[in-house]
Design a protein around this motif. Structure first.
Motif, PDB file in Angstrom:
ATOM      1  N   GLY A   1      32.044   4.277 -12.874  1.00 18.34           N
ATOM      2  CA  GLY A   1      33.229   4.080 -12.043  1.00 18.34           C
ATOM      3  C   GLY A   1      32.913   4.247 -10.566  1.00 18.34           C
TER       4      GLY A   1
ATOM      5  N   GLN B   1      35.152   4.819  -6.777  1.00 19.66           N
ATOM      6  CA  GLN B   1      36.463   5.083  -6.177  1.00 19.66           C
ATOM      7  C   GLN B   1      36.832   4.006  -5.159  1.00 19.66           C
ATOM      8  OE1 GLN B   1      37.837   8.946  -4.953  1.00 19.66           O
ATOM      9  NE2 GLN B   1      35.865   9.810  -5.496  1.00 19.66           N
TER      10      GLN B   1
ATOM     11  N   GLY C   1      24.515   3.186   0.016  1.00 16.98           N
ATOM     12  CA  GLY C   1      24.240   4.213  -0.999  1.00 16.98           C
ATOM     13  C   GLY C   1      24.936   3.878  -2.317  1.00 16.98           C
ATOM     14  N   ASN C   2      26.209   3.457  -2.236  1.00 16.57           N
ATOM     15  CA  ASN C   2      26.925   3.066  -3.460  1.00 16.57           C
ATOM     16  C   ASN C   2      26.220   1.886  -4.136  1.00 16.57           C
ATOM     17  OD1 ASN C   2      29.880   3.403  -1.500  1.00 16.57           O
ATOM     18  ND2 ASN C   2      29.254   4.851  -3.073  1.00 16.57           N
TER      19      ASN C   2
ATOM     20  N   HIS D   1      41.136   8.851  -9.522  1.00 21.77           N
ATOM     21  CA  HIS D   1      40.271   9.795  -8.811  1.00 21.77           C
ATOM     22  C   HIS D   1      40.574   9.769  -7.317  1.00 21.77           C
ATOM     23  CE1 HIS D   1      37.804   9.964 -12.481  1.00 21.77           C
ATOM     24  NE2 HIS D   1      37.459  11.141 -12.018  1.00 21.77           N
TER      25      HIS D   1
ATOM     26  N   TYR E   1      39.220  17.121 -11.258  1.00 19.74           N
ATOM     27  CA  TYR E   1      38.619  15.787 -11.155  1.00 19.74           C
ATOM     28  C   TYR E   1      37.476  15.571 -12.169  1.00 19.74           C
ATOM     29  CZ  TYR E   1      35.891  12.359  -8.263  1.00 19.74           C
ATOM     30  OH  TYR E   1      35.166  11.298  -7.794  1.00 19.74           O
TER      31      TYR E   1
ATOM     32  N   MET F   1      36.858  12.592 -15.020  1.00 17.42           N
ATOM     33  CA  MET F   1      35.630  11.779 -15.062  1.00 17.42           C
ATOM     34  C   MET F   1      35.015  11.840 -16.474  1.00 17.42           C
ATOM     35  SD  MET F   1      32.521  11.745 -12.368  1.00 17.42           S
ATOM     36  CE  MET F   1      30.864  11.261 -12.851  1.00 17.42           C
TER      37      MET F   1
ATOM     38  N   ASP G   1      36.989   9.556 -18.661  1.00 18.74           N
ATOM     39  CA  ASP G   1      36.617   8.147 -18.424  1.00 18.74           C
ATOM     40  C   ASP G   1      35.443   7.757 -19.322  1.00 18.74           C
ATOM     41  OD1 ASP G   1      38.374   8.233 -16.249  1.00 18.74           O
ATOM     42  OD2 ASP G   1      36.777   8.485 -14.756  1.00 18.74           O
TER      43      ASP G   1
ATOM     44  N   VAL H   1      24.748   6.442 -12.266  1.00 15.68           N
ATOM     45  CA  VAL H   1      25.347   7.141 -11.121  1.00 15.68           C
ATOM     46  C   VAL H   1      24.258   7.565 -10.149  1.00 15.68           C
ATOM     47  CG1 VAL H   1      27.489   8.145 -12.079  1.00 15.68           C
ATOM     48  CG2 VAL H   1      25.295   9.293 -12.492  1.00 15.68           C
ATOM     49  N   GLY H   2      24.678   7.788  -8.910  1.00 20.25           N
ATOM     50  CA  GLY H   2      23.786   8.364  -7.914  1.00 20.25           C
ATOM     51  C   GLY H   2      23.645   9.864  -8.151  1.00 20.25           C
TER      52      GLY H   2
ATOM     53  N   ASP I   1      24.547  12.439  -6.493  1.00 23.76           N
ATOM     54  CA  ASP I   1      25.688  13.325  -6.216  1.00 23.76           C
ATOM     55  C   ASP I   1      26.634  13.470  -7.406  1.00 23.76           C
ATOM     56  OD1 ASP I   1      26.566  10.700  -6.001  1.00 23.76           O
ATOM     57  OD2 ASP I   1      28.029  11.146  -4.444  1.00 23.76           O
ATOM     58  N   GLN I   2      26.529  12.584  -8.403  1.00 18.41           N
ATOM     59  CA  GLN I   2      27.416  12.669  -9.569  1.00 18.41           C
ATOM     60  C   GLN I   2      26.743  13.319 -10.774  1.00 18.41           C
ATOM     61  OE1 GLN I   2      30.676  12.015  -9.450  1.00 18.41           O
ATOM     62  NE2 GLN I   2      30.360  11.549  -7.292  1.00 18.41           N
TER      63      GLN I   2
ATOM     64  N   GLY J   1      16.478   5.268  -4.948  1.00 16.99           N
ATOM     65  CA  GLY J   1      17.811   4.859  -4.498  1.00 16.99           C
ATOM     66  C   GLY J   1      18.947   5.726  -5.014  1.00 16.99           C
ATOM     67  N   ALA J   2      18.639   6.751  -5.830  1.00 15.55           N
ATOM     68  CA  ALA J   2      19.715   7.595  -6.371  1.00 15.55           C
ATOM     69  C   ALA J   2      20.318   8.491  -5.289  1.00 15.55           C
ATOM     70  CB  ALA J   2      19.199   8.447  -7.524  1.00 15.55           C
TER      71      ALA J   2
ATOM     72  N   ILE K   1      20.560   7.961  -1.281  1.00 17.17           N
ATOM     73  CA  ILE K   1      20.315   7.350   0.026  1.00 17.17           C
ATOM     74  C   ILE K   1      20.899   8.283   1.089  1.00 17.17           C
ATOM     75  CG2 ILE K   1      20.800   5.332   1.485  1.00 17.17           C
ATOM     76  CD1 ILE K   1      18.894   4.785  -0.916  1.00 17.17           C
TER      77      ILE K   1
ATOM     78  N   MET L   1      24.050   9.627   2.591  1.00 22.76           N
ATOM     79  CA  MET L   1      24.861   8.611   3.264  1.00 22.76           C
ATOM     80  C   MET L   1      26.269   8.695   2.705  1.00 22.76           C
ATOM     81  SD  MET L   1      24.320   4.481   3.600  1.00 22.76           S
ATOM     82  CE  MET L   1      22.889   4.529   4.654  1.00 22.76           C
TER      83      MET L   1
HETATM   84  P1  TYM Z   1      31.892   7.395  -5.726  1.00 19.15           P
HETATM   85  O1  TYM Z   1      33.023   6.430  -5.722  1.00 19.15           O
HETATM   86  O2  TYM Z   1      31.873   8.449  -4.674  1.00 19.15           O
HETATM   87  O3  TYM Z   1      30.518   6.633  -5.631  1.00 19.15           O
HETATM   88  C1  TYM Z   1      30.219   5.527  -6.472  1.00 19.15           C
HETATM   89  C2  TYM Z   1      28.770   5.582  -6.890  1.00 19.15           C
HETATM   90  O4  TYM Z   1      27.916   5.562  -5.748  1.00 19.15           O
HETATM   91  C3  TYM Z   1      26.967   6.627  -5.833  1.00 19.15           C
HETATM   92  N1  TYM Z   1      26.636   7.077  -4.472  1.00 19.15           N
HETATM   93  C4  TYM Z   1      25.383   7.139  -3.999  1.00 19.15           C
HETATM   94  N2  TYM Z   1      24.193   6.807  -4.550  1.00 19.15           N
HETATM   95  C5  TYM Z   1      23.091   6.962  -3.783  1.00 19.15           C
HETATM   96  N3  TYM Z   1      23.120   7.421  -2.501  1.00 19.15           N
HETATM   97  C6  TYM Z   1      24.287   7.765  -1.912  1.00 19.15           C
HETATM   98  N4  TYM Z   1      24.307   8.204  -0.659  1.00 19.15           N
HETATM   99  C7  TYM Z   1      25.492   7.632  -2.660  1.00 19.15           C
HETATM  100  N5  TYM Z   1      26.805   7.864  -2.402  1.00 19.15           N
HETATM  101  C8  TYM Z   1      27.480   7.522  -3.521  1.00 19.15           C
HETATM  102  C9  TYM Z   1      27.689   7.704  -6.633  1.00 19.15           C
HETATM  103  O5  TYM Z   1      26.779   8.615  -7.198  1.00 19.15           O
HETATM  104  C10 TYM Z   1      28.429   6.874  -7.655  1.00 19.15           C
HETATM  105  O6  TYM Z   1      27.584   6.577  -8.746  1.00 19.15           O
HETATM  106  N6  TYM Z   1      33.264  10.507  -9.412  1.00 19.15           N
HETATM  107  C11 TYM Z   1      32.653   9.227  -9.102  1.00 19.15           C
HETATM  108  C12 TYM Z   1      33.396   8.056  -9.719  1.00 19.15           C
HETATM  109  C13 TYM Z   1      33.639   8.147 -11.186  1.00 19.15           C
HETATM  110  C14 TYM Z   1      32.680   7.918 -12.202  1.00 19.15           C
HETATM  111  C15 TYM Z   1      33.406   8.087 -13.422  1.00 19.15           C
HETATM  112  C16 TYM Z   1      31.329   7.584 -12.199  1.00 19.15           C
HETATM  113  C17 TYM Z   1      34.821   8.449 -11.772  1.00 19.15           C
HETATM  114  N7  TYM Z   1      34.687   8.381 -13.125  1.00 19.15           N
HETATM  115  C18 TYM Z   1      32.754   7.914 -14.646  1.00 19.15           C
HETATM  116  C19 TYM Z   1      30.690   7.428 -13.439  1.00 19.15           C
HETATM  117  C20 TYM Z   1      31.413   7.586 -14.632  1.00 19.15           C
HETATM  118  C21 TYM Z   1      32.632   9.029  -7.600  1.00 19.15           C
HETATM  119  O7  TYM Z   1      33.417   9.600  -6.887  1.00 19.15           O
HETATM  120  O8  TYM Z   1      31.759   8.072  -7.174  1.00 19.15           O
END
Ligand code: TYM
Length: 317
Positions: free
Chosen positions: A11, A13, A21-22, A47, A130, A134, A137, A148-149, A151-152, A185-186, A188, A198
């Protein structure tokens, strides 16, 4: 589909334009995984409302994320893309997890601590619970892989803990999912402070690259990215975080290793190195932007979400 078939869930947001990064940490991998797995990709609007939102803006951000997924290469005809709030099972299962999860677990979440800061008593309850949403989900789809990156990752650990605790108490019900992370890239980092991730909530717009940034602006942002005074290109996150971040971005975009990039750039000046990295970012973003701008005007975007909702409901219910 059988219970044990492998399935990807992730997912994003809808909180404004997505950044590099995303893309590198998540969306690029959504595209790669769809050749191997059945995938479910969700625009997680519930979320997003853990902090105040302007309803009109939220609506347009949902369509923006959907169009970005498709423009980046997610095949909505083969995979499921939908809006979280259109499938009630997410919030229904989240309530169950609110009752299984422990306050101590949630209090340890670094993202909650960062976002709440000193204001812990005043943030929404939603922000704290939150990670339970998640988990709902992911577990509602019996997903096996979750791209996921970095941070998750902690939220995914909590998802696994919830699945295990639930299964131990009530019998084998949920699949314990695994994070799927790219080799590069996980995580950035910010272009202006490469010790931080980022993040588009940063006040300095030069610290991030948005997927929809003007391409000349992208070049300027890379030109002004913080580096160091050594004038030698090699990978060392601790002592050369800026150069290491640019090498990571470049390797992730070109789907190669950091070692290969280092040997390619090792004799270049920082200036020429930055120009090459900027060119690679522009080459990746240009086709995404062209597709995006055509899509966002297309009235059939809503119908894509409707189809996704119906397919998602059948699995989650
Ligand atoms: P969100 O919306 O903040 O970010 C979406 C995805 O981008 C990744 N990401 C990054 N990856 C590398 N470098 C960065 N600087 C960077 N910034 C963000 C995040 O890790 C994410 O994969 N809670 C989640 C959304 C969510 C979700 C889920 C994800 C809700 N339900 C179920 C997976 C499964 C979030 O806020 O991601």
């Amino acid at each position: 589909m059988t219970k044990f078939q492998e399935r990807v869930f992730s997912g994003v947001q809808p909180t404004g334009t997505l950044h590099l990064g995303n893309y590198l940490g998540a969306i690029k991998n959504f595209v790669e995984l769809q050749n191997k797995y059945n995938c479910v990709y969700c625009v997680v609007d519930q979320h997003a409302i853990t902090v105040d939102q302007d309803p009109k803006e939220l609506r347009s951000n949902i369509l923006e994320v959907l169009a970005s997924f498709i423009a980046a290469g997610v095949d909505y005809k083969k995979q499921i893309i939908f809006q979280q709030s259109s499938v009630p099972a997410h919030s229904q299962l989240a309530w169950v997890f609110n009752c299984v999860s422990r306050i101590g677990w949630l209090n340890r979440m670094t993202q909650f601590k960062d976002k709440a800061g000193k204001n812990k008593e005043n943030v929404s309850v939603g922000l704290m619970v939150y990670p339970n949403l998640m988990a709902a989900d992911i577990l509602a789809y019996l997903a096996t892989h979750v791209p996921v990156g970095d941070d998750q990752k902690q939220h995914l650990e909590l998802t696994r803990d919830l699945a295990i605790r639930f299964n131990n108490t009530y019998g084998d019900t949920f699949i314990v999912p695994k994070a799927y992370q790219p080799k590069t890239g996980a995580k950035i980092k910010s272009l202006s402070d490469p010790t931080k991730k980022m993040d588009k909530s940063s006040e300095n717009q030069k610290s991030y690259i948005l997927l929809l940034d003007d391409l000349n602006q992208v070049k300027n942002k890379i030109k002004s990215a913080v580096t160091d005074s050594e004038a030698k290109i090699y990978y060392d996150v601790e002592n050369k975080p800026g150069i290491s971040n640019l090498l990571t971005i470049d390797a992730a975009l070109l789907k190669t290793t950091i070692e290969e990039r280092v040997s390619h750039y090792k004799d270049m000046s920082y200036q020429d190195f930055k120009l090459c990295v900027a060119d690679h970012i522009v080459a990746a973003l240009k086709p995404i932007q062209e597709k995006y701008h055509a899509l966002i005007k297309d009235p059939s975007l809503d119908a894509i979400l409707d189809t996704g909702r119906d397919q998602a409901k059948m699995i989650a219910h």
